[in-house]
Design an enzyme around this catalytic site. Sequence first.
Site, PDB file in Angstrom:
ATOM      1  N   THR A   1      -1.748   5.530   2.441  1.00  0.00           N
ATOM      2  CA  THR A   1      -2.967   4.717   2.390  1.00  0.00           C
ATOM      3  C   THR A   1      -3.033   3.820   3.614  1.00  0.00           C
ATOM      4  O   THR A   1      -2.051   3.198   4.000  1.00  0.00           O
ATOM      5  CB  THR A   1      -2.991   3.854   1.118  1.00  0.00           C
ATOM      6  OG1 THR A   1      -2.884   4.698  -0.026  1.00  0.00           O
ATOM      7  CG2 THR A   1      -4.282   3.058   1.029  1.00  0.00           C
TER       8      THR A   1
ATOM      9  N   LEU B   1       0.861  -1.178   0.000  1.00  0.00           N
ATOM     10  CA  LEU B   1       0.000   0.000   0.000  1.00  0.00           C
ATOM     11  C   LEU B   1       0.901   1.233   0.000  1.00  0.00           C
ATOM     12  O   LEU B   1       1.999   1.204   0.564  1.00  0.00           O
ATOM     13  CB  LEU B   1      -0.896   0.036   1.237  1.00  0.00           C
ATOM     14  CG  LEU B   1      -1.962  -1.052   1.392  1.00  0.00           C
ATOM     15  CD1 LEU B   1      -2.678  -0.891   2.728  1.00  0.00           C
ATOM     16  CD2 LEU B   1      -2.961  -1.022   0.247  1.00  0.00           C
ATOM     17  N   ASP B   2       0.430   2.319  -0.602  1.00  0.00           N
ATOM     18  CA  ASP B   2       1.175   3.576  -0.559  1.00  0.00           C
ATOM     19  C   ASP B   2       1.350   4.024   0.882  1.00  0.00           C
ATOM     20  O   ASP B   2       0.558   3.676   1.761  1.00  0.00           O
ATOM     21  CB  ASP B   2       0.424   4.682  -1.316  1.00  0.00           C
ATOM     22  CG  ASP B   2       0.302   4.394  -2.799  1.00  0.00           C
ATOM     23  OD1 ASP B   2       1.081   3.573  -3.307  1.00  0.00           O
ATOM     24  OD2 ASP B   2      -0.574   5.002  -3.441  1.00  0.00           O
ATOM     25  N   ARG B   3       2.340   4.826   1.101  1.00  0.00           N
ATOM     26  CA  ARG B   3       2.648   5.316   2.444  1.00  0.00           C
ATOM     27  C   ARG B   3       1.433   5.924   3.138  1.00  0.00           C
ATOM     28  O   ARG B   3       1.160   5.638   4.304  1.00  0.00           O
ATOM     29  CB  ARG B   3       3.769   6.362   2.363  1.00  0.00           C
ATOM     30  CG  ARG B   3       4.123   6.991   3.698  1.00  0.00           C
ATOM     31  CD  ARG B   3       5.302   7.924   3.562  1.00  0.00           C
ATOM     32  NE  ARG B   3       5.706   8.456   4.854  1.00  0.00           N
ATOM     33  CZ  ARG B   3       6.869   9.040   5.079  1.00  0.00           C
ATOM     34  NH1 ARG B   3       7.749   9.170   4.101  1.00  0.00           N
ATOM     35  NH2 ARG B   3       7.178   9.494   6.278  1.00  0.00           N
TER      36      ARG B   3
END
Length: 227
Positions: free
Chosen positions: A62, A58-60
């Site tokens: 998110t 997951l993106d930082r």
Amino acid sequence: MSLDLVARVLYRDPAVLIIDKPAGLMVHAGPKGGEHLGLFLDQLRFGLAQSPELAHRLDRETSGCLVLGRTRKALAGLGDLFAKGLADKTYWAVVVGKPREDQGVIDYALKKREKKFGWRMEVDRNGLASVTQWRLLGTDGRLSWLECRPLTGRTHQIRAHCAAIGHPLVGDAIYGRGTGTLAGDRLMLHSRNIVLPFHAGKPPIAAKAPVPEHMRAVLEGCGWDTL
């Protein structure tokens, strides 16, 4: 940073863990260093010799459902499942504006573009096929609460796709510049549910992550009922 990952376990069996990743924490070490999830995974051995490892990412910024494999065999199986698009992922996003329709499909190929001040994903007919289903769950007229289901797994897919249809995510510093002041400056993207048909002959693994604190008030304003 102090982080109790055990309290964030959403699902656990001998092969698979699903945790609620907090927003603002990288899953891997970045080029500039800093804290990342890998520093805390030893908490989740639960008697095994090795710490679990990431099955996806997951993106930082998110938050929400993040899948980990506890064994080499499990990681290989999970990797195959994600690669084949068999993981059913549902995200909640808060976007700027109100879509004209109540639901739709975004089918725009995406390609990574390197720029002077970093990189981003852009719509490009020569890029990788990228498809996102979305549904309007609520709105206050100014912001809208969307359910997004990425049918492909491109980096930044939901963020780039929503921006491409004119509804960037609130707090998105890359694809929605200037949207942070609308409801705080944090990205409003949450991995709400995941369903994994992983164990042969058994029901799919399913997990749901609680809504993070920074999104609760805005979602309530768009009609989310916490009861």
